[in-house]
Design a protein around this motif. Structure first.
Motif, mmCIF file in Angstrom:
data_model
loop_
_atom_site.group_PDB
_atom_site.id
_atom_site.type_symbol
_atom_site.label_atom_id
_atom_site.label_comp_id
_atom_site.label_asym_id
_atom_site.label_seq_id
_atom_site.Cartn_x
_atom_site.Cartn_y
_atom_site.Cartn_z
ATOM 1 N N ALA A 11 22.656 44.506 21.193
ATOM 2 C CA ALA A 11 22.774 43.666 20.920
ATOM 3 C C ALA A 11 22.830 42.093 20.816
ATOM 4 O O ALA A 11 22.736 41.148 20.525
ATOM 5 C CB ALA A 11 24.577 44.110 20.282
ATOM 6 N N LEU A 12 23.003 42.173 22.641
ATOM 7 C CA LEU A 12 22.805 40.611 22.858
ATOM 8 C C LEU A 12 21.659 40.220 23.358
ATOM 9 O O LEU A 12 21.118 39.583 22.905
ATOM 10 C CB LEU A 12 23.071 41.746 24.912
ATOM 11 N N ASP A 13 20.300 41.623 23.255
ATOM 12 C CA ASP A 13 19.123 41.025 23.143
ATOM 13 C C ASP A 13 18.649 40.763 21.766
ATOM 14 O O ASP A 13 18.044 39.413 21.092
ATOM 15 C CB ASP A 13 18.075 42.460 22.943
ATOM 16 N N GLU A 14 19.340 41.004 20.101
ATOM 17 C CA GLU A 14 19.540 41.331 19.053
ATOM 18 C C GLU A 14 19.985 39.560 18.600
ATOM 19 O O GLU A 14 19.289 38.301 18.165
ATOM 20 C CB GLU A 14 19.703 41.532 18.521
ATOM 21 N N ALA A 15 21.444 39.394 19.401
ATOM 22 C CA ALA A 15 21.846 38.090 19.397
ATOM 23 C C ALA A 15 21.214 36.712 20.029
ATOM 24 O O ALA A 15 21.593 35.469 20.580
ATOM 25 C CB ALA A 15 22.952 38.221 19.378
ATOM 26 N N LYS A 16 19.900 36.757 21.241
ATOM 27 C CA LYS A 16 19.458 36.156 21.728
ATOM 28 C C LYS A 16 20.178 35.814 22.982
ATOM 29 O O LYS A 16 20.083 34.735 23.146
ATOM 30 C CB LYS A 16 18.492 34.841 20.616
ATOM 31 N N LEU A 17 21.099 36.858 23.301
ATOM 32 C CA LEU A 17 21.394 35.915 24.314
ATOM 33 C C LEU A 17 20.963 36.972 25.683
ATOM 34 O O LEU A 17 21.295 36.243 26.858
ATOM 35 C CB LEU A 17 23.289 36.654 24.083
ATOM 36 N N CYS A 18 20.725 37.838 25.586
ATOM 37 C CA CYS A 18 20.143 38.706 27.122
ATOM 38 C C CYS A 18 18.887 39.208 26.857
ATOM 39 O O CYS A 18 18.951 40.590 25.683
ATOM 40 C CB CYS A 18 21.671 39.208 27.751
ATOM 41 N N LEU A 28 28.941 38.700 29.449
ATOM 42 C CA LEU A 28 28.394 38.496 28.639
ATOM 43 C C LEU A 28 28.644 40.649 28.417
ATOM 44 O O LEU A 28 29.457 40.329 27.024
ATOM 45 C CB LEU A 28 27.066 38.012 28.473
ATOM 46 N N VAL A 29 28.072 40.827 29.199
ATOM 47 C CA VAL A 29 29.190 42.439 28.618
ATOM 48 C C VAL A 29 30.450 42.227 28.435
ATOM 49 O O VAL A 29 30.068 43.582 27.680
ATOM 50 C CB VAL A 29 28.102 43.785 30.011
ATOM 51 N N LEU A 187 28.702 38.529 18.229
ATOM 52 C CA LEU A 187 27.881 38.024 18.698
ATOM 53 C C LEU A 187 27.642 36.671 18.860
ATOM 54 O O LEU A 187 27.750 35.249 19.165
ATOM 55 C CB LEU A 187 26.969 38.559 19.816
ATOM 56 N N SER A 188 26.751 36.873 16.807
ATOM 57 C CA SER A 188 26.212 34.901 16.965
ATOM 58 C C SER A 188 27.299 34.191 16.373
ATOM 59 O O SER A 188 27.033 33.179 16.154
ATOM 60 C CB SER A 188 25.257 35.541 15.443
ATOM 61 N N VAL A 189 29.011 33.883 16.319
ATOM 62 C CA VAL A 189 30.074 33.825 16.057
ATOM 63 C C VAL A 189 30.255 33.159 17.401
ATOM 64 O O VAL A 189 30.695 32.139 17.237
ATOM 65 C CB VAL A 189 30.501 34.322 15.083
ATOM 66 N N ALA A 190 30.679 34.292 17.562
ATOM 67 C CA ALA A 190 31.208 33.823 19.367
ATOM 68 C C ALA A 190 30.460 33.067 20.491
ATOM 69 O O ALA A 190 30.529 32.115 20.798
ATOM 70 C CB ALA A 190 31.412 35.140 19.926
ATOM 71 N N PHE A 191 28.975 33.322 20.005
ATOM 72 C CA PHE A 191 27.712 32.416 20.805
ATOM 73 C C PHE A 191 26.868 31.270 19.898
ATOM 74 O O PHE A 191 25.730 32.374 19.972
ATOM 75 C CB PHE A 191 27.262 33.066 21.930
ATOM 76 N N PRO A 192 27.903 31.119 19.124
ATOM 77 C CA PRO A 192 26.436 30.489 17.796
ATOM 78 C C PRO A 192 25.026 29.828 18.574
ATOM 79 O O PRO A 192 25.204 28.336 18.118
ATOM 80 C CB PRO A 192 27.461 29.483 17.081
#
Length: 245
Positions: A11-18, A28-29, A187-192
């Protein structure tokens, strides 16, 4: 099989966060894990998760029935046994009654709030639920109506489940994609970082997956099942077998 740690990394990868190939920062985890728990908790209070849904039958001649594992004292000793024992009770979702245990003619009872329950007539076919503690609820039926009839009752309920980062869920496969899509959207909402257009697309994907799950896990498939077959426990879907519905 769904490993919670792998779900979060993907999920972090798909949300471009890590990127999946890089170690994820602990902050982040932790944030992703809390978002996942919040979403699963919301789902677990509905009829959405087939693998925590269950039912049991009982008879009663009184208006109040304690359902759960029993009320305990500060030492964990049961001081008030449950009338209907249900381990790991999360919530009651539906109630049915039947005048003949040998047929499948289950009739639905209407839910009313605890505050409104006592304003209904003595013979009203309604029920209400009052939480007693985290493991028990009190079910209210109209006592006159219950005493005048020899009904069998079916209570539909959800069982609790908890997760850790090391949990591996053995659940129906349609939930794997759903939980991933839900977490990516949250995640996309919390970290836009993806922009509103992408976030809207993620939300649309989540809604589609939710509709697919609803279509494949109809509550009605449970209602007519034999109760002895339809019993699961916490351990049966955490690293074990699951009830395929």
């Amino acid at each position: 099989m769904l490993a919670i740690k792998d779900l979060i990394i993907n999920a972090l990868d798909e949300a471009k966060l890590c990127r999946r190939s890089q170690p994820a920062p602990a902050t982040l985890v932790t944030s992703a894990f809390e978002l996942l728990k919040k979403r699963l908790d919301e789902y677990s209070n509905t009829e959405f998760l087939s693998f925590i849904r269950n039912s049991t039958n009982f008879t009663t001649n009184k208006g109040e029935t304690l359902i759960g594992s029993g009320i305990t004292d500060e030492n964990g000793v049961i001081v008030t046994p449950a009338d209907v024992v249900v381990d790991n009770l999360q919530c009651i979702t539906r109630m049915y009654y039947n005048g003949n245990v040998n047929n499948d003619n289950w009739l639905k009872l209407n839910f009313v709030s605890y505050e409104d329950f006592f304003s209904w007539g003595y013979n009203s076919q309604v029920y209400s639920v009052l939480p007693i503690d985290e493991n028990n609820v009190k079910l209210y039926l109209k006592s006159n109506w219950v005493k005048q009839n020899n009904f069998v009752f079916k209570v539909m309920y959800n069982q609790k489940f908890t997760i850790t980062l090391d949990t591996v869920l053995n659940i129906p496969v349609q939930y794997n994609s759903l939980f991933l899509a839900g977490l990516v959207y949250d995640l996309s909402v919390a970290f836009p970082r993806l922009g509103s257009d992408v976030s809207n697309q993620l939300y649309a994907r989540l809604q589609t997956l939710e509709e697919n799950v609803r279509a494949s896990s109809s509550v009605n498939r449970i209602i007519l099942r034999d109760n002895n077959v339809n019993r699961i426990s916490y351990g049966s879907f955490i690293g074990g077998t699951f009830l395929g519905i």
